[in-house]
Write a protein that holds these residues in place. Sequence first.
Motif, PDB file in Angstrom:
ATOM      1  N   LEU A  12       0.823  -1.206   0.000  1.00 31.28           N
ATOM      2  CA  LEU A  12       0.000   0.000   0.000  1.00 31.28           C
ATOM      3  C   LEU A  12       0.857   1.255   0.000  1.00 31.28           C
ATOM      4  O   LEU A  12       0.572   2.216  -0.719  1.00 31.28           O
ATOM      5  N   ASN A  13       1.911   1.253   0.818  1.00 28.63           N
ATOM      6  CA  ASN A  13       2.797   2.419   0.889  1.00 28.63           C
ATOM      7  C   ASN A  13       3.496   2.674  -0.439  1.00 28.63           C
ATOM      8  O   ASN A  13       3.614   3.823  -0.875  1.00 28.63           O
ATOM      9  N   ASP A  14       3.971   1.595  -1.071  1.00 29.55           N
ATOM     10  CA  ASP A  14       4.666   1.748  -2.354  1.00 29.55           C
ATOM     11  C   ASP A  14       3.739   2.328  -3.412  1.00 29.55           C
ATOM     12  O   ASP A  14       4.172   3.100  -4.279  1.00 29.55           O
ATOM     13  N   PHE A  15       2.453   1.955  -3.342  1.00 33.94           N
ATOM     14  CA  PHE A  15       1.489   2.465  -4.316  1.00 33.94           C
ATOM     15  C   PHE A  15       1.091   3.905  -4.002  1.00 33.94           C
ATOM     16  O   PHE A  15       1.170   4.793  -4.857  1.00 33.94           O
ATOM     17  N   ILE A  16       0.665   4.134  -2.765  1.00 36.05           N
ATOM     18  CA  ILE A  16       0.156   5.456  -2.382  1.00 36.05           C
ATOM     19  C   ILE A  16       1.234   6.522  -2.445  1.00 36.05           C
ATOM     20  O   ILE A  16       1.011   7.636  -2.932  1.00 36.05           O
ATOM     21  N   TRP A  17       2.430   6.203  -1.933  1.00 37.25           N
ATOM     22  CA  TRP A  17       3.490   7.207  -1.880  1.00 37.25           C
ATOM     23  C   TRP A  17       4.433   7.136  -3.075  1.00 37.25           C
ATOM     24  O   TRP A  17       5.534   7.663  -3.045  1.00 37.25           O
ATOM     25  N   GLY A  18       3.972   6.494  -4.129  1.00 42.27           N
ATOM     26  CA  GLY A  18       4.740   6.467  -5.363  1.00 42.27           C
ATOM     27  C   GLY A  18       4.213   7.503  -6.331  1.00 42.27           C
ATOM     28  O   GLY A  18       3.923   8.645  -5.957  1.00 42.27           O
ATOM     29  N   LEU A  19       4.007   7.108  -7.572  1.00 41.59           N
ATOM     30  CA  LEU A  19       3.512   8.019  -8.612  1.00 41.59           C
ATOM     31  C   LEU A  19       2.140   8.622  -8.291  1.00 41.59           C
ATOM     32  O   LEU A  19       1.931   9.821  -8.532  1.00 41.59           O
ATOM     33  N   PRO A  20       1.187   7.855  -7.747  1.00 42.56           N
ATOM     34  CA  PRO A  20      -0.121   8.458  -7.428  1.00 42.56           C
ATOM     35  C   PRO A  20      -0.018   9.667  -6.498  1.00 42.56           C
ATOM     36  O   PRO A  20      -0.720  10.665  -6.680  1.00 42.56           O
ATOM     37  N   ALA A  21       0.865   9.576  -5.505  1.00 41.39           N
ATOM     38  CA  ALA A  21       1.012  10.700  -4.567  1.00 41.39           C
ATOM     39  C   ALA A  21       1.580  11.925  -5.270  1.00 41.39           C
ATOM     40  O   ALA A  21       1.137  13.055  -5.029  1.00 41.39           O
ATOM     41  N   ILE A  22       2.566  11.697  -6.142  1.00 37.48           N
ATOM     42  CA  ILE A  22       3.181  12.814  -6.863  1.00 37.48           C
ATOM     43  C   ILE A  22       2.143  13.490  -7.763  1.00 37.48           C
ATOM     44  O   ILE A  22       2.041  14.721  -7.814  1.00 37.48           O
ATOM     45  N   VAL A  23       1.349  12.675  -8.472  1.00 39.16           N
ATOM     46  CA  VAL A  23       0.318  13.213  -9.365  1.00 39.16           C
ATOM     47  C   VAL A  23      -0.723  14.006  -8.571  1.00 39.16           C
ATOM     48  O   VAL A  23      -1.117  15.113  -8.956  1.00 39.16           O
ATOM     49  N   CYS A  24      -1.154  13.443  -7.446  1.00 38.94           N
ATOM     50  CA  CYS A  24      -2.186  14.103  -6.639  1.00 38.94           C
ATOM     51  C   CYS A  24      -1.665  15.385  -5.999  1.00 38.94           C
ATOM     52  O   CYS A  24      -2.306  16.440  -6.086  1.00 38.94           O
ATOM     53  N   ILE A  25      -0.524  15.316  -5.358  1.00 40.71           N
ATOM     54  CA  ILE A  25       0.000  16.470  -4.618  1.00 40.71           C
ATOM     55  C   ILE A  25       0.451  17.581  -5.565  1.00 40.71           C
ATOM     56  O   ILE A  25       0.023  18.734  -5.442  1.00 40.71           O
ATOM     57  N   ILE A  26       1.326  17.232  -6.505  1.00 40.28           N
ATOM     58  CA  ILE A  26       1.860  18.238  -7.426  1.00 40.28           C
ATOM     59  C   ILE A  26       0.834  18.595  -8.506  1.00 40.28           C
ATOM     60  O   ILE A  26       0.609  19.773  -8.803  1.00 40.28           O
ATOM     61  N   GLY A  27       0.202  17.577  -9.085  1.00 41.17           N
ATOM     62  CA  GLY A  27      -0.737  17.813 -10.173  1.00 41.17           C
ATOM     63  C   GLY A  27      -1.936  18.645  -9.753  1.00 41.17           C
ATOM     64  O   GLY A  27      -2.272  19.653 -10.397  1.00 41.17           O
ATOM     65  N   VAL A  28      -2.585  18.256  -8.674  1.00 44.61           N
ATOM     66  CA  VAL A  28      -3.750  19.000  -8.186  1.00 44.61           C
ATOM     67  C   VAL A  28      -3.347  20.396  -7.746  1.00 44.61           C
ATOM     68  O   VAL A  28      -4.056  21.387  -8.006  1.00 44.61           O
ATOM     69  N   GLY A  29      -2.196  20.491  -7.091  1.00 45.45           N
ATOM     70  CA  GLY A  29      -1.709  21.803  -6.649  1.00 45.45           C
ATOM     71  C   GLY A  29      -1.467  22.745  -7.812  1.00 45.45           C
ATOM     72  O   GLY A  29      -1.834  23.920  -7.768  1.00 45.45           O
ATOM     73  N   LEU A  30      -0.864  22.225  -8.885  1.00 44.69           N
ATOM     74  CA  LEU A  30      -0.618  23.040 -10.075  1.00 44.69           C
ATOM     75  C   LEU A  30      -1.929  23.451 -10.741  1.00 44.69           C
ATOM     76  O   LEU A  30      -2.086  24.587 -11.194  1.00 44.69           O
ATOM     77  N   TYR A  31      -2.869  22.519 -10.823  1.00 42.32           N
ATOM     78  CA  TYR A  31      -4.173  22.810 -11.424  1.00 42.32           C
ATOM     79  C   TYR A  31      -4.865  23.947 -10.667  1.00 42.32           C
ATOM     80  O   TYR A  31      -5.368  24.899 -11.269  1.00 42.32           O
ATOM     81  N   LEU A  32      -4.877  23.852  -9.328  1.00 38.97           N
ATOM     82  CA  LEU A  32      -5.525  24.885  -8.514  1.00 38.97           C
ATOM     83  C   LEU A  32      -4.781  26.216  -8.614  1.00 38.97           C
ATOM     84  O   LEU A  32      -5.400  27.283  -8.627  1.00 38.97           O
ATOM     85  N   ALA A  33      -3.441  26.132  -8.686  1.00 39.44           N
ATOM     86  CA  ALA A  33      -2.651  27.363  -8.796  1.00 39.44           C
ATOM     87  C   ALA A  33      -2.957  28.085 -10.113  1.00 39.44           C
ATOM     88  O   ALA A  33      -3.118  29.310 -10.140  1.00 39.44           O
ATOM     89  N   ILE A  34      -3.069  27.327 -11.187  1.00 37.32           N
ATOM     90  CA  ILE A  34      -3.379  27.922 -12.486  1.00 37.32           C
ATOM     91  C   ILE A  34      -4.791  28.498 -12.497  1.00 37.32           C
ATOM     92  O   ILE A  34      -5.026  29.605 -12.985  1.00 37.32           O
ATOM     93  N   ARG A  35      -5.746  27.738 -11.953  1.00 38.80           N
ATOM     94  CA  ARG A  35      -7.139  28.204 -11.940  1.00 38.80           C
ATOM     95  C   ARG A  35      -7.325  29.463 -11.094  1.00 38.80           C
ATOM     96  O   ARG A  35      -8.205  30.277 -11.364  1.00 38.80           O
ATOM     97  N   THR A  36      -6.495  29.613 -10.051  1.00 40.72           N
ATOM     98  CA  THR A  36      -6.593  30.802  -9.178  1.00 40.72           C
ATOM     99  C   THR A  36      -5.561  31.858  -9.556  1.00 40.72           C
ATOM    100  O   THR A  36      -5.391  32.838  -8.831  1.00 40.72           O
ATOM    101  N   MET A  37      -4.885  31.633 -10.675  1.00 40.60           N
ATOM    102  CA  MET A  37      -3.847  32.561 -11.149  1.00 40.60           C
ATOM    103  C   MET A  37      -2.779  32.782 -10.077  1.00 40.60           C
ATOM    104  O   MET A  37      -2.377  33.880  -9.796  1.00 40.60           O
ATOM    105  N   LEU A 108       5.294  25.456  -1.864  1.00 39.38           N
ATOM    106  CA  LEU A 108       4.778  26.610  -2.599  1.00 39.38           C
ATOM    107  C   LEU A 108       3.494  26.247  -3.348  1.00 39.38           C
ATOM    108  O   LEU A 108       2.521  27.003  -3.349  1.00 39.38           O
ATOM    109  N   ILE A 109       3.509  25.076  -3.963  1.00 38.34           N
ATOM    110  CA  ILE A 109       2.314  24.605  -4.667  1.00 38.34           C
ATOM    111  C   ILE A 109       1.222  24.231  -3.667  1.00 38.34           C
ATOM    112  O   ILE A 109       0.040  24.519  -3.864  1.00 38.34           O
ATOM    113  N   GLY A 110       1.644  23.612  -2.570  1.00 36.43           N
ATOM    114  CA  GLY A 110       0.687  23.188  -1.554  1.00 36.43           C
ATOM    115  C   GLY A 110      -0.048  24.336  -0.898  1.00 36.43           C
ATOM    116  O   GLY A 110      -1.155  24.153  -0.373  1.00 36.43           O
ATOM    117  N   MET A 111       0.548  25.536  -0.912  1.00 33.91           N
ATOM    118  CA  MET A 111      -0.129  26.710  -0.347  1.00 33.91           C
ATOM    119  C   MET A 111      -1.460  26.957  -1.037  1.00 33.91           C
ATOM    120  O   MET A 111      -2.454  27.329  -0.405  1.00 33.91           O
TER     121      MET A 111
END
Length: 222
Positions: A12-37, A108-111
Amino acid sequence: MIELIAAINKVLNDFIWGLPAIVCIIGVGLYLAIRTMFVQIRKFGYAMKNTIGKIFEKQEAGTGAITPFQAVTTALAATVGTGNIAGITWAVTLGGAGSIFWLWVTALIGMCTKYSEVLLAIKYREKNKFGDWVGGPMYTITKGLGTKWKWLAVLFAVLCLVNAVTMGSFLQINAVAGAMEEGFSVPPLVTGGAVALLATVTVLGGARRISAITEKLVPFMT
């Protein structure tokens, strides 16, 4: 049995804290940052002015409310801990000094992710039968996505409860008890009992007592 639990946990750890975590944390953060300028950069000065700039102002809390300084210390009480201390140590140990740079980038993205989470919590909050404001992801899911997603809100609440009992309690008290035993020869059972008693007295006092205690402890803790 323990070996089986450890094996399942590793998968579970290898799956959650692997690529899925990077996509969720960085990807979602970037999406929200762009949408909120990039609101976390555009409004950084405003945020500092209305948080750090106000926490030391002498203010009296209204009925059922807390002061800005108490709000900050209460938030920090749940933030400064094993993740910031042990987690950073592990990151530097495993990834080298360069990992600090990526921690900054992620922060910075997580903010923006945090901003969005709080904004939605305020938008969909409501008052309970006692007149207190209640909100959070469970209310955001139910009221924002619709009642057909209530199962997801319930699942989130259950997982939060599990996390609070395990990561939020077991890990923390284990670290405290281990330090007290090694440094002062205090039996873990005594440390656990004392912390449980203090936590009970604090929590049963409600938000005002929690904030009153954190405003005294957190500055030294930090």
